[in-house]
Design a protein around this motif. Structure first.
Motif, mmCIF file in Angstrom:
data_model
loop_
_atom_site.group_PDB
_atom_site.id
_atom_site.type_symbol
_atom_site.label_atom_id
_atom_site.label_comp_id
_atom_site.label_asym_id
_atom_site.label_seq_id
_atom_site.Cartn_x
_atom_site.Cartn_y
_atom_site.Cartn_z
ATOM 1 N N MET A 298 0.766 -1.108 -0.052
ATOM 2 C CA MET A 298 0.007 0.076 -0.154
ATOM 3 C C MET A 298 0.845 1.241 -0.063
ATOM 4 S SD MET A 298 -3.203 -1.076 -0.156
ATOM 5 C CE MET A 298 -4.492 0.067 0.617
ATOM 6 N N ILE B 295 -7.185 3.807 13.482
ATOM 7 C CA ILE B 295 -6.527 5.259 13.134
ATOM 8 C C ILE B 295 -6.715 5.456 11.717
ATOM 9 C CG2 ILE B 295 -4.313 6.529 13.369
ATOM 10 C CD1 ILE B 295 -3.069 4.149 15.065
ATOM 11 N N ASP B 296 -6.828 6.752 11.326
ATOM 12 C CA ASP B 296 -7.058 7.293 10.150
ATOM 13 C C ASP B 296 -5.743 7.932 9.533
ATOM 14 O OD1 ASP B 296 -7.472 8.657 7.852
ATOM 15 O OD2 ASP B 296 -9.066 9.698 8.384
ATOM 16 N N LYS C 94 -2.566 9.276 6.762
ATOM 17 C CA LYS C 94 -2.536 9.833 5.452
ATOM 18 C C LYS C 94 -0.991 9.432 4.930
ATOM 19 C CE LYS C 94 -3.780 13.550 2.376
ATOM 20 N NZ LYS C 94 -4.495 14.937 2.681
ATOM 21 N N TYR D 286 -3.265 9.568 0.158
ATOM 22 C CA TYR D 286 -4.506 8.996 0.461
ATOM 23 C C TYR D 286 -4.712 8.514 1.798
ATOM 24 C CZ TYR D 286 -2.690 4.381 0.316
ATOM 25 O OH TYR D 286 -2.252 3.013 0.550
ATOM 26 N N HIS D 287 -5.958 8.196 2.560
ATOM 27 C CA HIS D 287 -6.327 7.854 3.717
ATOM 28 C C HIS D 287 -6.290 6.384 3.777
ATOM 29 C CE1 HIS D 287 -7.242 11.904 5.264
ATOM 30 N NE2 HIS D 287 -7.304 12.235 3.868
ATOM 31 N N LEU D 288 -5.828 5.803 5.037
ATOM 32 C CA LEU D 288 -5.880 4.677 5.028
ATOM 33 C C LEU D 288 -6.107 4.358 6.652
ATOM 34 C CD1 LEU D 288 -4.911 1.800 3.552
ATOM 35 C CD2 LEU D 288 -2.794 1.780 4.670
ATOM 36 N N SER D 289 -7.150 3.215 6.940
ATOM 37 C CA SER D 289 -7.297 3.039 8.336
ATOM 38 C C SER D 289 -6.706 1.838 8.685
ATOM 39 C CB SER D 289 -8.952 2.879 8.255
ATOM 40 O OG SER D 289 -9.231 1.996 9.404
ATOM 41 N N LEU D 290 -6.069 1.881 9.785
ATOM 42 C CA LEU D 290 -5.205 0.843 10.512
ATOM 43 C C LEU D 290 -5.588 0.765 11.908
ATOM 44 C CD1 LEU D 290 -1.665 1.873 9.311
ATOM 45 C CD2 LEU D 290 -2.870 0.127 8.332
ATOM 46 N N TYR E 131 8.350 0.712 -6.099
ATOM 47 C CA TYR E 131 7.931 2.224 -5.761
ATOM 48 C C TYR E 131 8.975 3.209 -5.987
ATOM 49 C CZ TYR E 131 3.276 1.637 -3.565
ATOM 50 O OH TYR E 131 1.995 1.226 -3.283
ATOM 51 N N PHE F 46 -6.773 -5.299 9.662
ATOM 52 C CA PHE F 46 -7.597 -4.566 9.264
ATOM 53 C C PHE F 46 -7.074 -3.391 8.589
ATOM 54 C CE2 PHE F 46 -10.654 -0.663 10.327
ATOM 55 C CZ PHE F 46 -11.679 -1.125 9.220
ATOM 56 N N MET G 15 -7.476 -0.722 5.523
ATOM 57 C CA MET G 15 -8.782 -0.442 4.716
ATOM 58 C C MET G 15 -8.450 0.973 4.210
ATOM 59 S SD MET G 15 -12.817 -0.229 5.679
ATOM 60 C CE MET G 15 -12.582 1.137 6.748
#
Lengths: 79, 701
Positions: free
Chosen positions: A33, A53-54, A56, A60-64, B269, B505, B507
């Motif tokens: 990612m 947690i949100d 950046k 882009y934003h990712l939730s972990l 990358y 998780f 996302m």
């Protein structure tokens, strides 16, 4: 330069990814990612119950989850 | 004889296959809809229930091109069944699906780095690739600029800039697909030299020993390189040579101080970052606060976030249960009038009874739920396409984790309130097999709309003179009992059978976007077709079987309820009575339960036959019959305690053949659906038994 886990950053704090600790297929996907060495990363907010947690990264934003952020070691510039 | 050009797929085949690949949220489906309009069909890939979305472009000169909308994925190193389909199609390893002649990689231009990661993996396969650079309007709004020509130059592929939801760039894409896109097999990025030379050994091995196509060996090799020993042993079982080769390379890399887990990803990358220099210009300055940031500040707020979430859920259920009443009434009267016509036209006899009592009543009883399912999918489509669904999962994750589930289990559970089938299928986005299985196992505990008619009629018997809000309150209580049961069972499964080390998780929280009306409608349409197909096949057959069981052997001289008692189903009900008597049920309820194992809603129509109600679907008659029903000794059958016990049985029991079939397909074995039937039915039995017997002990009746 201090190196700490991403989960210890506060909202709005930025760091540079130093290392993603080996954690099975999780670390693999984090790398894919775009969470790789040298990438700036920022904590945007925590979910209403304090987790996940949100963040950046690469625009882009990712939730972990906090547990997952524990394995991402970041360096902070000491200013 | 004219010479053929076997190497040029564009000339020797009339119908080409174009695959659309891309990250989730890249607007891939919007591109697909814009390209193919209504010329689409949704099927399944063989062996898996992942949806296969196939469409067609027809050109003015009558040439046709097939377009395949692959499931969205971030990488070809796959985690979930959805992603595996995308990978297998691109590798040409999917049965019944030809390897695509051209791949259109849909790239979200506001998120170039990560989107190009997947592109570069696809490019490695040597297939002809076109980039559709989507959402260019947002790039401009953010004050950024992408030099499209320069991008095309560094990536060595045609790049079309566009805005799919305004159909910008779509015509250009169409004509480019129809002309010539050269395959390019040269890989554009390199790893450190010593890694490259070692990986070549593995590629040769895969090619010579295992017969893998030369162009695919590199992609396969770097995926293997990144796997740990345990995973390698799993996927390379019986391929000792390859296993040893991978391990040897990994050991060498470790010795050289190179991380074999990340070297390929980092090199890729690096290449992307270098390529984008000079292509991508961003106005420097203070960090902009985007609309998404502002919305998120409210939507994920500690208090406001919950209020919005609960408000949206309440609104959705309100619409499902109120607006749907009108179309449902219309469907009901449509099937009654069809039944009436058949009765008038056909001579009396078994065939007429089969058509009216079996087929029309059975299929009609299921089709009646279509409006509710459509409204549910309207909401789900809107929530998903705006980006809110990811926030709902973000908010809910902590709660769901209490049960060992996670945020991504939220959508399957939510869908299951309409119908467990889309719910079970929605679990495909969950990467971890054990988390996915847990979600599938508990999803049918959510009260689906097929339970509604059962709840409604029993509540009417239980609370005859009650006000609407009291009935609604009891109904809501039953929903909560189901939710609670699902959480408890998920917790038990995660602690025992399906214990897994790391719950994962990760996302993406995509930017908020205005949904396209067209796309949401298309989504609803697909759902409607899938649902109706089920009614036309599985339910159709079951209705006939059930009708047969309740009709034969025939006893024409008896009253219809007496004849039913003598039928196969009636005898089975009698046989069942000793088992269900402790729950407060007699043989007649037993027949209802037997019928319900095909589909829950069948309970109401079965009961209508059992109690000899002539006009179907008239709940008032059935309610009166229930109120009068008694045991042979004169005690009332439907006491409050029996009603509660029966409702609880319906909350927990697995009574839906279609769900069993879907779980069988999703888990690829009979083990899990059978386990699910056993555990849910046992749970239902035990809960009803405890409540009924406990209630009796406490002096209730």
């Amino acid at each position: 330069m201090s190196k700490i886990p991403l989960s210890q950053l506060v909202v709005g704090q930025k760091g540079i990814v130093e290392e993603v600790l080996e954690h099975g297929f999780l670390s693999q996907r984090l790398l894919e990612m775009g969470i790789i060495r040298g990438t700036p990363i920022e904590i945007i907010r925590f979910a209403p119950m304090g987790d996940p947690i949100d963040i950046k990264i690469r625009g882009y934003h990712l939730s972990l989850r906090r547990d997952e952020a524990l394995g991402i070691i970041v360096s902070l510039s000491d200013q | 004889m004219p010479e053929a050009f076997p190497n040029n797929p564009l000339q020797d085949k009339k119908i080409l296959t174009v695959a659309l690949a891309g990250n989730p949220n890249s607007g891939k489906t919007t591109v697909f809809n814009a390209l193919t309009k209504m010329r689409q069909k949704v099927g399944n890939y063989s062996g898996v229930t992942v949806e296969k979305k196939l469409g067609r472009i027809i050109y003015e000169d009558h040439r046709e091109i097939n377009v395949l909308d692959l499931p969205g994925t971030y990488s070809l190193d796959v985690r979930s069944p959805d992603e595996k389909v995308a990978r297998d199609v691109l590798f040409g390893q999917m049965k019944d699906t030809p390897r695509p002649d051209i791949v259109v990689c849909v790239v979200d231009a506001t998120n170039l780095d990560r989107n190009l990661y997947l592109f570069s993996q696809i490019k490695d396969l040597g297939l002809p690739v076109i980039i559709f650079l989507n959402m260019m309007d947002e790039v401009k709004e953010q004050g950024k600029n992408i030099d499209v020509q320069a991008l095309s130059h560094v990536l060595h592929v045609p790049v079309i800039a566009g805005v799919a939801n305004q159909e910008k760039g779509i015509e250009e894409l169409k004509s480019l697909i129809s002309t010539d896109v050269a395959p390019a097999d040269r890989r554009l990025w390199r790893m450190p030299e010593q890694v490259e030379s070692r990986i070549e050994e593995l590629m040769i091995l895969l090619w010579r020993e295992e017969g893998l196509a030369k162009s695919d060996t590199f992609s396969e090799a770097i995926i293997l390189l990144s796997k740990d020993d345990k995973t390698l042993k799993e996927i390379l079982r019986g391929r000792q040579k390859v296993y040893e080769c991978v391990r040897a390379i990994q050991n060498d890399l470790t010795e050289w101080g190179i991380n074999w887990r990340s070297v390929a990803i980092e090199s890729r990358y690096d290449w992307i970052s270098k390529s984008l220099k000079g292509v991508f210009q961003e106005k420097s300055g203070a960090r902009q606060i985007t609309a998404t940031d502002r919305i998120d500040a409210v939507v994920t707020h500690k208090i406001g976030g919950w209020m919005i979430f609960l408000g949206l859920m309440a609104l959705m259920f309100y619409c499902i249960f109120t607006i749907s009443v009108y179309p449902m009434d219309a469907i009901d009267s449509f099937f009654s009038s069809v039944s009436g016509v058949v009765k008038n036209v056909m001579p009396a006899g078994d065939l007429r009874d089969l058509i009216t009592g079996g087929v029309i009543a059975g299929v009609g009883g299921v089709v009646i739920f279509l409006p509710q399912i459509l409204i549910l999918f309207l909401f789900i489509g809107l929530l998903q396409d705006t980006g809110y669904m990811a926030r709902a999962a973000f908010i809910m994750d902590r709660l769901m984790r209490g049960a060992g589930l996670h945020g991504k289990s939220f959508i399957p559970m939510l869908s299951s309130f309409a119908c467990a089938i889309p719910g079970v299928m929605a679990a495909r986005t969950i990467e971890s097999p054990k988390d996915r299985l847990t979600t599938i196992l508990v999803a049918p505990l959510m009260s689906c709309s097929a339970r509604l008619p059962v709840y409604t009629i029993i509540i009417a018997v239980l609370l005859p003179g009650a006000l609407a809000w009291q009935k609604a309150g009891l109904m809501l209580g039953l929903y909560w009992v189901g939710i609670f049961g699902a959480f408890v069972m998920a917790m038990i499964f995660k602690k025992t059978l399906l214990r897994s080390e790391t719950p994962v998780f990760i996302m993406e929280l995509p930017p908020y976007r205005l949904p396209l009306f067209k796309d949401v409608m298309m989504h609803m349409w697909e759902r409607a077709v899938i649902f109706l197909k089920r009614a036309g096949t599985v339910i159709f057959v079951l209705s006939i079987i059930l009708w047969g069981l309740m009709t034969y052997p025939k006893h024409d001289h008896l009253s219809s309820s007496e004849a039913l008692k003598q039928s196969i189903a009636g005898q089975a009900g009698l046989l069942l009575e000793p088992v269900i008597k402790p729950l407060g049920y007699d043989w007649r309820i037993g027949i209802g339960l037997i019928g319900s194992f095909a589909a829950r809603e069948v309970f109401v129509s079965t009961m209508s036959i059992v109690f000899n109600i002539e006009s179907e679907g008239e709940d008032d008659h059935l309610r009166e019959a229930f109120a009068k029903a008694a045991w042979p000794d004169g005690r009332a059958l439907f006491t409050p305690l029996t009603c509660i016990s029966l409702m609880l049985f319906y909350v927990f029991a697995m009574q839906c053949i279609s769900t069993v079939a879907v779980v069988r397909r999703e888990t690829n074995s009979w083990r899990w659906p059978l386990f699910q039937i056993v555990y849910m039915t046992t749970l239902a039995y035990l809960v009803s038994l405890a409540v009924y017997q406990g209630g009796l002990l406490l002096g209730f009746h």
